[in-house]
Enzyme design. Structure first.
Site, PDB file in Angstrom:
ATOM      1  N   TRP A  20      -2.974   2.263  -4.115  1.00 55.82           N
ATOM      2  CA  TRP A  20      -3.554   2.186  -4.737  1.00 55.82           C
ATOM      3  C   TRP A  20      -4.947   1.533  -3.630  1.00 55.82           C
ATOM      4  CZ3 TRP A  20      -7.812   1.567  -7.183  1.00 55.82           C
ATOM      5  CH2 TRP A  20      -8.732   0.752  -7.396  1.00 55.82           C
ATOM      6  N   TYR A  48      -6.142   6.033  -9.375  1.00 57.36           N
ATOM      7  CA  TYR A  48      -6.086   5.800  -7.366  1.00 57.36           C
ATOM      8  C   TYR A  48      -7.242   6.805  -6.739  1.00 57.36           C
ATOM      9  CZ  TYR A  48      -2.609   2.983  -8.774  1.00 57.36           C
ATOM     10  OH  TYR A  48      -1.750   1.284  -9.151  1.00 57.36           O
ATOM     11  N   HIS A 106      -0.919   3.495 -17.800  1.00 59.17           N
ATOM     12  CA  HIS A 106      -1.404   2.553 -16.867  1.00 59.17           C
ATOM     13  C   HIS A 106      -1.669   0.926 -17.725  1.00 59.17           C
ATOM     14  CE1 HIS A 106      -3.672   3.082 -13.094  1.00 59.17           C
ATOM     15  NE2 HIS A 106      -3.322   1.591 -13.259  1.00 59.17           N
ATOM     16  N   SER A 136       2.242  -0.126 -18.721  1.00 60.64           N
ATOM     17  CA  SER A 136       1.972  -0.474 -17.795  1.00 60.64           C
ATOM     18  C   SER A 136       1.269  -1.914 -18.098  1.00 60.64           C
ATOM     19  CB  SER A 136       0.989   0.133 -16.693  1.00 60.64           C
ATOM     20  OG  SER A 136       0.837  -0.829 -15.594  1.00 60.64           O
ATOM     21  N   ASN A 137       1.161  -3.267 -17.725  1.00 63.16           N
ATOM     22  CA  ASN A 137      -0.184  -4.348 -18.086  1.00 63.16           C
ATOM     23  C   ASN A 137       0.373  -4.689 -19.635  1.00 63.16           C
ATOM     24  OD1 ASN A 137      -1.733  -4.599 -15.977  1.00 63.16           O
ATOM     25  ND2 ASN A 137      -1.782  -2.273 -16.008  1.00 63.16           N
ATOM     26  N   GLN A 158       5.226  -1.935 -16.211  1.00 66.10           N
ATOM     27  CA  GLN A 158       5.258  -2.639 -14.302  1.00 66.10           C
ATOM     28  C   GLN A 158       4.127  -3.393 -14.537  1.00 66.10           C
ATOM     29  OE1 GLN A 158       1.469  -0.516 -11.517  1.00 66.10           O
ATOM     30  NE2 GLN A 158       3.856   0.353 -11.496  1.00 66.10           N
ATOM     31  N   LYS A 228       1.806  -3.003  -1.495  1.00 65.94           N
ATOM     32  CA  LYS A 228       1.128  -2.105  -0.881  1.00 65.94           C
ATOM     33  C   LYS A 228       1.252  -2.400   0.621  1.00 65.94           C
ATOM     34  CE  LYS A 228      -3.195  -0.940   1.081  1.00 65.94           C
ATOM     35  NZ  LYS A 228      -4.171  -1.249   1.922  1.00 65.94           N
ATOM     36  N   GLU A 237       8.367  -3.917   7.991  1.00 60.83           N
ATOM     37  CA  GLU A 237       8.701  -5.857   7.174  1.00 60.83           C
ATOM     38  C   GLU A 237       9.175  -5.404   5.502  1.00 60.83           C
ATOM     39  OE1 GLU A 237       5.531  -8.582   8.465  1.00 60.83           O
ATOM     40  OE2 GLU A 237       6.161  -9.403   7.122  1.00 60.83           O
ATOM     41  N   ASN A 238       8.292  -4.920   4.446  1.00 56.62           N
ATOM     42  CA  ASN A 238       9.020  -4.797   3.203  1.00 56.62           C
ATOM     43  C   ASN A 238      10.336  -4.357   2.779  1.00 56.62           C
ATOM     44  OD1 ASN A 238       6.123  -6.704   3.140  1.00 56.62           O
ATOM     45  ND2 ASN A 238       4.953  -5.082   2.419  1.00 56.62           N
TER      46      ASN A 238
HETATM   47  P1  NAP Z   1       0.092  -6.565  -2.662  1.00 64.56           P
HETATM   48  O1  NAP Z   1       0.964  -5.860  -2.412  1.00 64.56           O
HETATM   49  O2  NAP Z   1       0.660  -7.551  -3.573  1.00 64.56           O
HETATM   50  O3  NAP Z   1      -0.920  -7.036  -1.133  1.00 64.56           O
HETATM   51  C1  NAP Z   1      -1.577  -6.260  -0.418  1.00 64.56           C
HETATM   52  C2  NAP Z   1      -1.790  -6.693   0.656  1.00 64.56           C
HETATM   53  O4  NAP Z   1      -0.588  -7.011   1.397  1.00 64.56           O
HETATM   54  C3  NAP Z   1      -2.640  -5.656   1.769  1.00 64.56           C
HETATM   55  O5  NAP Z   1      -3.481  -6.484   2.346  1.00 64.56           O
HETATM   56  C4  NAP Z   1      -0.984  -5.655   3.084  1.00 64.56           C
HETATM   57  O6  NAP Z   1      -2.480  -5.887   4.401  1.00 64.56           O
HETATM   58  C5  NAP Z   1      -0.987  -6.910   2.379  1.00 64.56           C
HETATM   59  N1  NAP Z   1       0.156  -7.285   3.276  1.00 64.56           N
HETATM   60  C6  NAP Z   1       1.387  -6.219   2.558  1.00 64.56           C
HETATM   61  N2  NAP Z   1       2.587  -6.664   3.217  1.00 64.56           N
HETATM   62  C7  NAP Z   1       2.431  -7.390   3.766  1.00 64.56           C
HETATM   63  C8  NAP Z   1       3.122  -8.402   5.135  1.00 64.56           C
HETATM   64  N3  NAP Z   1       4.725  -8.557   5.403  1.00 64.56           N
HETATM   65  N4  NAP Z   1       2.875  -9.839   5.573  1.00 64.56           N
HETATM   66  C9  NAP Z   1       1.045  -9.567   5.351  1.00 64.56           C
HETATM   67  N5  NAP Z   1       0.729  -8.742   4.680  1.00 64.56           N
HETATM   68  C10 NAP Z   1       1.048  -7.929   4.294  1.00 64.56           C
HETATM   69  O7  NAP Z   1      -1.202  -6.034  -4.012  1.00 64.56           O
HETATM   70  P2  NAP Z   1      -1.736  -5.257  -4.653  1.00 64.56           P
HETATM   71  O8  NAP Z   1      -2.341  -3.382  -3.460  1.00 64.56           O
HETATM   72  O9  NAP Z   1      -2.422  -5.273  -5.522  1.00 64.56           O
HETATM   73  O10 NAP Z   1      -0.212  -4.574  -5.920  1.00 64.56           O
HETATM   74  C11 NAP Z   1       0.334  -3.438  -4.072  1.00 64.56           C
HETATM   75  C12 NAP Z   1       0.158  -1.782  -5.204  1.00 64.56           C
HETATM   76  O11 NAP Z   1       0.682  -2.281  -6.794  1.00 64.56           O
HETATM   77  C13 NAP Z   1      -1.020  -0.762  -5.526  1.00 64.56           C
HETATM   78  O12 NAP Z   1      -1.156  -0.579  -4.433  1.00 64.56           O
HETATM   79  C14 NAP Z   1      -0.971  -0.058  -6.847  1.00 64.56           C
HETATM   80  O13 NAP Z   1       0.387   0.729  -6.069  1.00 64.56           O
HETATM   81  C15 NAP Z   1      -0.209  -1.103  -7.784  1.00 64.56           C
HETATM   82  N6  NAP Z   1      -1.119  -1.610  -8.032  1.00 64.56           N
HETATM   83  C16 NAP Z   1      -0.884  -1.133 -10.702  1.00 64.56           C
HETATM   84  C17 NAP Z   1      -1.603  -1.786 -10.983  1.00 64.56           C
HETATM   85  C18 NAP Z   1      -1.101  -1.442 -12.451  1.00 64.56           C
HETATM   86  O14 NAP Z   1      -2.435  -1.640 -13.345  1.00 64.56           O
HETATM   87  N7  NAP Z   1      -0.543  -0.824 -12.914  1.00 64.56           N
HETATM   88  C19 NAP Z   1      -2.860  -2.460 -10.929  1.00 64.56           C
HETATM   89  C20 NAP Z   1      -2.937  -2.938  -9.388  1.00 64.56           C
HETATM   90  C21 NAP Z   1      -1.857  -2.382  -8.425  1.00 64.56           C
HETATM   91  P3  NAP Z   1      -2.103  -4.221   4.549  1.00 64.56           P
HETATM   92  O15 NAP Z   1      -3.272  -2.973   3.807  1.00 64.56           O
HETATM   93  O16 NAP Z   1      -2.891  -4.566   6.142  1.00 64.56           O
HETATM   94  O17 NAP Z   1      -0.806  -4.070   5.252  1.00 64.56           O
END
Ligand code: NAP
Length: 259
Positions: A20, A48, A106, A136-137, A158, A228, A237-238
């Site tokens: 995302w 996306y 979704h 999802s959701n 999801q 993400k 790291e992840n």
């Molecule tokens: P997230 O993965 O919890 O957080 C992403 C943020 O955390 C980014 O700012 C990233 O920074 C940072 N980050 C990543 N790895 C890190 C680490 N090791 N240490 C410190 N900070 C770190 O949030 P999200 O993007 O909302 O969720 C992940 C994915 O879930 C989305 O991309 C999408 O694919 C999916 N999603 C699905 C839905 C749905 O409705 N199904 C809704 C929301 C999200 P950097 O970018 O600078 O690395």
């Protein structure tokens, strides 16, 4: 890597890349870096706006299709049967593949009977355009309804799931039913990474707070996580969470509600 068994006999890598907000050349570059770092599970959605870039990065990578686990999702404006099928086929074209590994609804959409949307998912699965179907959701009761209406197992739900968002109602049922729970926003966008307990536990294992938070999810079994990340450091790291184990005490401590 841990692989989570799916009802169709295949499996899902427990750590995937969330995409995302990754767009254009940045998206291509991040997917390429992720594949180099060992990621084989990529999560996207028609909403996306990056399926074309992901398809390009995957095609250019030379990684065999059968090694990849690709998830996409159909948005709420396409819940009618014909619309859903067309939207999924458009996603396949953009992703440059003849099938995804998992196709998700979704978000729920009360304006269209769930039965109709599930019929579309089933048709796509029957045609081999997706290997598994999911949602999802979907909160607990809606997941149960989808299971009752679908003609094949719901492989995945999801949902937002993290240390701050434990999904206490959904998880026991999903584990018992062998529905994989895919944790989105598993790092709460970095919000809780300053927690002292995460730092202390991480220090014991030589790991970062983010790695502890992701390990806590994966180690419960039956959970995948799709953080993400925008660069090589976070990506590596992840995915570096499969060479250590949290103790039972650490798992419990992290679970305890916080004030
Ligand atoms: P997230 O993965 O919890 O957080 C992403 C943020 O955390 C980014 O700012 C990233 O920074 C940072 N980050 C990543 N790895 C890190 C680490 N090791 N240490 C410190 N900070 C770190 O949030 P999200 O993007 O909302 O969720 C992940 C994915 O879930 C989305 O991309 C999408 O694919 C999916 N999603 C699905 C839905 C749905 O409705 N199904 C809704 C929301 C999200 P950097 O970018 O600078 O690395």
């Amino acid at each position: 890597m841990i692989h989570l068994p799916l009802p169709n006999g295949r499996s899902m890598p427990a750590l995937g890349l969330g995409t995302w907000n990754l767009r254009d050349n940045d998206c291509v570059a991040v997917v390429r870096m992720a594949l180099q770092a060992g990621y084989r599970h990529i999560d996207t959605a028609e909403m996306y706006g990056n399926e074309t870039e992901i398809g390009q990065a995957l095609a250019d990578s030379g990684v065999p299709r059968e090694e990849l686990f690709l998830t996409t999702k159909v948005w709420t404006n396409h819940h009618r049967e014909k619309d859903f099928i067309r939207a999924a086929e458009d996603s396949l074209r953009r992703l440059k593949t003849d099938h995804v590994d998992l196709l998700l609804i979704h978000w729920p959409n009360e304006a269209v009977a769930l039965e109709e949307t599930l019929r579309a998912l089933s048709r796509l699965a029957h045609q081999g355009k997706t290997l598994s179907i999911g949602v999802s959701n979907f909160p607990l009761e809606l997941l149960k309804k989808a299971q009752a209406l679908a003609d094949r197992p719901i492989a995945c739900d999801q949902v937002p799931l993290s240390l701050d968002h434990p999904q206490d109602a959904l998880l026991p049922y999903a584990f018992q039913q062998k529905v994989v729970v895919c944790a989105y926003t598993p790092l709460e966008k970095g919000k809780f990474l300053g927690r002292r307990d995460l730092a202390e536990i991480g220090k014991r294992h030589g790991k970062t707070p983010a790695q502890v938070a992701l390990r806590w999810l994966i180690q419960q079994g039956g959970i995948a996580a799709i953080p993400k990340a925008a660069g090589s450091l976070h990506l590596r790291e992840n995915i570096g969470i499969f060479d250590f184990e949290l103790t039972a005490e650490e798992m419990e401590l992290l679970k305890a509600p916080r004030n």
